[in-house]
Design a protein around this motif. Structure first.
Motif, mmCIF file in Angstrom:
data_model
loop_
_atom_site.group_PDB
_atom_site.id
_atom_site.type_symbol
_atom_site.label_atom_id
_atom_site.label_comp_id
_atom_site.label_asym_id
_atom_site.label_seq_id
_atom_site.Cartn_x
_atom_site.Cartn_y
_atom_site.Cartn_z
ATOM 1 N N ALA A 70 0.594 -1.413 0.268
ATOM 2 C CA ALA A 70 0.416 0.189 -0.283
ATOM 3 C C ALA A 70 0.947 0.984 0.044
ATOM 4 N N LEU A 71 2.180 1.048 0.424
ATOM 5 C CA LEU A 71 2.387 2.149 0.801
ATOM 6 C C LEU A 71 4.429 2.673 0.185
ATOM 7 N N THR A 72 4.233 1.818 -0.772
ATOM 8 C CA THR A 72 5.413 1.798 -1.611
ATOM 9 C C THR A 72 5.634 2.587 -3.249
ATOM 10 N N LEU A 73 6.034 2.314 -3.309
ATOM 11 C CA LEU A 73 6.758 3.823 -4.418
ATOM 12 C C LEU A 73 5.410 3.283 -5.724
ATOM 13 N N LYS A 74 5.067 3.828 -5.870
ATOM 14 C CA LYS A 74 3.784 3.321 -7.697
ATOM 15 C C LYS A 74 4.871 2.219 -8.256
ATOM 16 N N GLY A 75 4.162 2.032 -9.252
ATOM 17 C CA GLY A 75 4.996 1.259 -10.208
ATOM 18 C C GLY A 75 5.694 -0.240 -10.803
ATOM 19 N N ASP A 76 6.963 -0.611 -10.967
ATOM 20 C CA ASP A 76 7.283 -2.064 -10.555
ATOM 21 C C ASP A 76 7.629 -1.734 -9.413
ATOM 22 N N ILE A 103 16.923 10.854 -14.768
ATOM 23 C CA ILE A 103 15.472 10.102 -14.027
ATOM 24 C C ILE A 103 15.208 11.701 -13.554
ATOM 25 N N PRO A 104 14.867 12.975 -14.979
ATOM 26 C CA PRO A 104 14.511 14.240 -13.887
ATOM 27 C C PRO A 104 13.821 14.486 -12.571
ATOM 28 N N SER A 105 12.729 13.861 -12.214
ATOM 29 C CA SER A 105 12.235 13.577 -11.120
ATOM 30 C C SER A 105 13.035 13.646 -9.425
ATOM 31 N N LEU A 106 14.654 12.717 -9.847
ATOM 32 C CA LEU A 106 15.315 12.737 -8.980
ATOM 33 C C LEU A 106 15.722 13.243 -8.033
ATOM 34 N N GLN A 107 14.634 13.551 -6.716
ATOM 35 C CA GLN A 107 15.050 14.444 -5.767
ATOM 36 C C GLN A 107 16.947 14.033 -5.236
ATOM 37 N N PRO A 108 17.155 15.331 -4.995
ATOM 38 C CA PRO A 108 18.909 14.717 -4.095
ATOM 39 C C PRO A 108 18.328 14.154 -2.525
ATOM 40 N N GLY A 109 19.217 13.434 -2.021
ATOM 41 C CA GLY A 109 19.357 12.291 -1.484
ATOM 42 C C GLY A 109 20.137 12.695 0.223
ATOM 43 N N LEU A 110 20.317 11.865 0.732
ATOM 44 C CA LEU A 110 21.651 12.215 1.350
ATOM 45 C C LEU A 110 23.188 11.549 1.476
ATOM 46 N N GLY A 111 23.171 10.997 0.180
ATOM 47 C CA GLY A 111 24.466 10.019 -0.168
ATOM 48 C C GLY A 111 24.856 9.359 0.614
ATOM 49 N N ARG A 112 23.842 8.363 0.749
ATOM 50 C CA ARG A 112 24.413 7.370 1.942
ATOM 51 C C ARG A 112 24.967 6.417 0.784
ATOM 52 N N THR A 113 26.455 5.313 1.688
ATOM 53 C CA THR A 113 26.321 4.224 1.021
ATOM 54 C C THR A 113 25.478 2.866 1.816
ATOM 55 N N LYS A 118 10.480 7.315 -18.925
ATOM 56 C CA LYS A 118 9.325 7.485 -20.080
ATOM 57 C C LYS A 118 8.329 6.620 -19.281
ATOM 58 N N THR A 119 8.420 5.282 -18.797
ATOM 59 C CA THR A 119 7.787 4.430 -17.823
ATOM 60 C C THR A 119 6.948 5.128 -17.135
ATOM 61 N N ASN A 120 5.152 5.584 -17.318
ATOM 62 C CA ASN A 120 4.602 5.716 -15.976
ATOM 63 C C ASN A 120 4.218 5.340 -15.458
ATOM 64 N N PRO A 121 4.761 5.676 -14.470
ATOM 65 C CA PRO A 121 4.553 4.115 -13.306
ATOM 66 C C PRO A 121 3.175 4.097 -13.339
ATOM 67 N N MET A 159 0.434 -4.149 -13.886
ATOM 68 C CA MET A 159 -0.448 -4.601 -12.375
ATOM 69 C C MET A 159 -1.657 -3.506 -11.540
ATOM 70 N N TYR A 160 -1.353 -2.461 -12.691
ATOM 71 C CA TYR A 160 -3.053 -1.820 -11.916
ATOM 72 C C TYR A 160 -4.181 -1.989 -12.917
ATOM 73 N N LYS A 161 -3.467 -2.766 -14.523
ATOM 74 C CA LYS A 161 -5.123 -3.363 -15.098
ATOM 75 C C LYS A 161 -5.645 -4.649 -14.099
ATOM 76 N N ASP A 162 -4.095 -5.684 -13.612
ATOM 77 C CA ASP A 162 -4.489 -6.750 -13.430
ATOM 78 C C ASP A 162 -4.882 -7.109 -11.933
ATOM 79 N N TYR A 163 -4.081 -6.358 -11.511
ATOM 80 C CA TYR A 163 -4.602 -7.017 -9.690
ATOM 81 C C TYR A 163 -5.715 -6.136 -9.238
ATOM 82 N N PRO A 164 -6.767 -5.986 -9.553
ATOM 83 C CA PRO A 164 -7.782 -5.759 -8.961
ATOM 84 C C PRO A 164 -8.953 -7.196 -8.775
#
Lengths: 470, 470, 470
Positions: free
Chosen positions: A235-241, A391-401, B45-48, B53-58
């Motif tokens: 439920a709370l993961t990133l969307k998509g893969d 990945i233009p949407s990438l946010q700066p992070g903490l640079g952790r290893t 270019k992948t829209n998450p 999955m969003y089509k199949d999971y329900p």
């Protein structure tokens, strides 16, 4: 102890009404709509179908079923405490969610002096509620509804503070909630039950058993949890893969742990038969074990292996560790939450740490820095610019290893266990207040003190006879 | 037969652990993520939210409920075999799905030497699992869990090969799985039960009956299946209007068959009362009957009529055919799967063939060649270019005529029935191996040999009396 | 009355078959696909994933669960009438939906002489079905299945006409259906039960009670309704933020009413215990109370307060009003629908009117005229053009003021109550026809007259003894 009154006629209504008046005042003063719920924020450029609700609601509904029907049926396994298991679960869940909306809202969803509300808050609140219900498993049948409400009242803020501190300062990866939900809930519950220790209950209690019907009901609860668990873990993961992987891994982990549970149940039973308590509990171990690495590229085989390992640990825990804890450490863990949430949670943490240490760009591609956001380069780092080309949407992070991230996971694990155990012990002392109508030992695992129980079934022929004479 | 041991303490764990070790090795060697699950395939270019999955999971989640709760409750109708019905269903389902992921993966989702995994594979595996569970209905109460696991072990590959051959070489239209799922499962199950024939069970068996509670539980299973059946029949159709029609037709067909079932149940009962077994089974006939034509333009009225016809055939089958099969052909079909899946499946096939023969461009527009992909013109045909002007995404087909397609459907029907019956008979012989702990006739329909059953209910007053003396 | 036959062997099948023949003829003649279900309407420019089904189906499935499992389990609370509660619910629901598709189709979805069908029609039909099932609650246990079918046959058209007239001429805001669903269903049911008054049932009836198992089953029904209620209240709102708010408010309202229900149940019980009937019914009051204003900007605190108020009214109704109605007004409201749907529906209407009176552009922004479509300026009004600069999709409205809209709500409330009460009374007289196999007073709340009930449970030892001698 036996003479203490369990009559709630004044206490419970007073407690609830006071709480409700405070809640409604707090909601009125501080709770408002978020930008996806507020009509004013909708402009002509807003596509209604892009509303965040459409992404979150299906997962919310699945978790609703788990919380109310899954836990409700699962906990109704005692022969004379079916009402208690199912109905106190209902009571605590609604109360914990209302309260968590406020407390989590204050820590996580508050800006401009207001808590902003959408379905996403409800999902978070249901996770806090799941924590309370897991802890409830440790004291099932030994507490009054008033004690349970007080426990929820205290547990929710301790959980919300821990969650907030861990997410904000340690910034860990724990999509399935193995650390924050399962470990927290387990050690909080153990803390409470340690303080509420009842020596007489270590002997066989006449009411601590099941019936054919109650066992079936409890398996239904297990099945509700089993079926919807992929939604819980994703439920709370990133969307998509990421969410896609979380679903797959949870399903595979549960599936492996279920098969293993049957094998071990038969093997450890002296007559070579299946024990229903194992079907009800141990089958679910895999869902917890995959939790901390559920959205990572661990491979389906690893999810399978984690399911098997979690199940084995859980089963051995029920067989050997729980009796030991009850006899020697004064920890009477009624539903064995230490097996189903503690041991499996620990395995999950370790698996998560391994997965973090092995994560690299070769396996994840540039989206490594999306999933492990703390490993993204810091602002100004030239590597960040390179990545942002990809990945233009990438946010700066903490640079952790990877190693640093792993250490933070370890820190989160221990601080969660510490905070929850301490919180649980203190809560236990509050629950010992005589005012709270705790049932006597004889009336543990019994609906009688708190419910109008229908009289036992007279044979149908008798009734028909009565009718015909009437 | 009576002296054979049903103790599973060694056999079952050994079988399961060996299988699991093999599975985890096969998963490690051959199973990987598909392009919607693998982090590396996600680019900028992948829209998450476009993830498959969003089509199949329900649909997956709805089918999960059907498999685990629907079948589980439905099969728990015997008075002393409630654990068996619900829990063996759970065991077989998890095992069949794990196994189907591998076998179907090999035949359908394998490229570059790897099986590629996403939620779509889970849906396919749950269909294979449904096949196993339907066949289970034929031998319910007469088999040990070890026999059931062996049956699943053998049925899944026979099914996967048949499915693959039919889809690849015959290329049929069967969205609801009337041929591949229902007919296959039915004749496989009948084959198994034919070999496992037990003459003594044709007399009344003391345990072959229901209780008030078990009947209600079983109706709940029916309702779970009923409610989510539209998702089952539409999960693998083309998206858009095709899926929309599949939902509508399934709902209307089920609805018509339910109403018909009540009428026939009362009519065929000698006291003019409702028979619960009919409510539990016959109401569902319409879901199968609309299967083969579920995404076609058959009209809502035809779906309604199919529901009525399927229900009538199913009801008459329960009343007259099942007793005949048991007495004269040695086919003891415990749950009457030949009525609910066989007869209705045959009607569905015929209806599908009629719908195929009547399909034309006037009714479907150019999307005729999307739905009936084999009727699309072959590569190079000038008609293909014309159509591709209208539907650029159209793939070249086989240029089949409606009649040719209908003949292929007939061929698929007979070859599926043949393959499944043969597979079932061979499987039956394997299940007769003495090692597999088959229960004696006396312990059929009884949880006792395989479960730690809680002792019968003592009256509550007795317990309270015991307590007060304690 | 006692000698009247309840044998349905001829009557029920004749009734059902006649109805089905008529239905299939009507479906064939008048029902076709809508533009999202018909293959011909799909062009190359249609994106399959934009099909309306994808917006509606998740809500449809949730409502399915409520109708068949929620109502089914909830109504199965009587000790000897579990089959009746669950199975008659199943029968009525399927029949009512089929019939509502035709009748609502005629009034709302008819153009070019055809009823156009998609999942949206099914949702509307399930709302009509919910109306029938709520009314069923008033006469539960006192009616034959034939009477129930006749009741559905008459109630659906009365409801459909009322709905159509109110929506077309009064044009009200009532997304959660507080007026059209809950008030209608309540007063129709009270009308029927008033006419079917049975004086003997005011004394204690030997079968009018519950068992431990039936109480648990009924709570499960409550939980199904509780969990999915947000989908019920939001299924027909505008998409986007409106639907999002509907979900939030329903959840908060239910949650507040559940907590209040526990407090009041304990307070009003003479032993200070929880009454299961309150858990089963009163907890749900909040879902109705937020209905009429569910998509408006009422604030989360108002939803909370509405839940508390609805629950209080409902609880006092059960305690004081229902006995009064039964004794003095001849209204035997078996499940107390006047408390759960009537009183709460009235509160909901008043809250809706308040929310309408307070609605202004400051709170809603320009989307005020989307939500309150009747308040949008009339065609030609210069204000309309201004607004259409902000929201190009805005349709011209009726230029109603807030006060005018409020008056129309009042009118809708009274006309709905009037129409439903009158319809209920007339239906009641039809149900008194002797042909309809009404059970005698002695066989009220008893499955015996209508079901083949399994014999009472013999102790398991007896069975085993029988076996060993066999």
């Amino acid at each position: 102890m036996k003479t203490r009154s369990t009559n709630l006629r004044v206490k419970l209504p007073v407690f609830v009404v006071v709480i409700e008046v405070i809640f409604v005042a707090l909601y009125a003063a501080f709770v408002t709509y978020d930008e996806h719920t507020d009509a004013r924020f909708q402009t002509n450029k807003t596509n209604p179908m892009d509303n965040a609700m459409y992404k979150d609601y299906p997962f919310f509904i699945d978790i609703q079923v788990m919380i109310f029907l899954g836990f409700g049926c699962l906990l109704a396994f005692f022969r004379l405490y079916g009402f208690g298991g199912m109905v106190f679960n209902f009571l605590m869940a609604t109360f914990a969610i209302q309260w968590a909306i406020l407390v989590q809202g204050y820590f996580q969803f508050c800006h401009d002096g207001k808590i902003h509300l959408g379905v996403i808050n409800l999902i978070n609140a249901e996770f806090a509620c799941a924590v309370v219900l897991i802890s409830f498993g440790a004291v099932l049948g030994k507490t009054s509804p008033l004690q349970l409400l007080v426990m929820a009242l205290l547990e929710v803020p301790v959980f919300a503070v821990t969650e907030w501190a861990v997410l904000k300062y340690l910034r860990i990866n724990d999509s399935g909630g193995s650390i924050l939900i399962h470990l927290f809930a387990c050690y909080f519950g153990l803390g409470v039950t340690f303080v509420l220790y009842r020596p007489h209950l270590n002997k066989n209690h006449a009411k601590e058993n099941t019936t054919y019907q109650s066992d079936i009901l409890s398996v239904m609860g297990t099945l509700f949890l089993w079926v919807f668990w992929p939604s819980f873990n994703s439920a709370l993961t990133l969307k998509g893969d990421d969410q896609h992987r979380a679903i797959l891994h949870t399903f595979i982990g549960l599936s492996a742990s279920t098969l293993t549970a049957f094998a071990l149940s038969v093997m450890l039973n002296k007559n070579g038969k299946i024990t229903m308590a194992d079907v009800q509990n141990v089958t679910l171990a895999g869902g917890v074990t995959v939790g901390a690495s559920v959205d990572m590229m661990i491979s389906p085989a690893a999810a399978y292996a984690l399911g098997m390992m979690g199940c084995t640990a859980c089963m051995l825990g029920y067989k050997y560790l729980s009796p030991f804890l009850a006899r020697h450490l004064k920890i009477q863990d009624q539903c064995g939450i230490h097996n189903l949430h503690g041991l499996t949670g620990l395995i999950s943490c370790i698996a998560g740490i391994c997965a973090i240490l092995m994560a690299n760009e070769e396996v994840y591609g540039p989206s490594l820095y999306d999933l492990f956001a703390n490993r993204a380069p810091v602002k100004g780092d030239p590597k960040l610019k390179e990545l942002q080309m990809l990945i233009p949407s990438l946010q700066p992070g903490l640079g952790r290893t990877a190693k640093e991230q792993a250490l933070f996971q370890v820190a989160a694990m221990f601080s969660t266990i510490g905070a929850s155990a301490l919180g649980g012990i203190l809560t236990g002392f509050v629950l010992k207040l005589p005012y709270l109508a705790s049932p006597s030992d004889d009336f543990c695992f019994d609906d009688e003190p708190f419910f109008d129980v229908p009289p036992p079934l007279k044979p149908i022929n008798t009734i028909i006879a009565e009718d015909s004479t009437a």
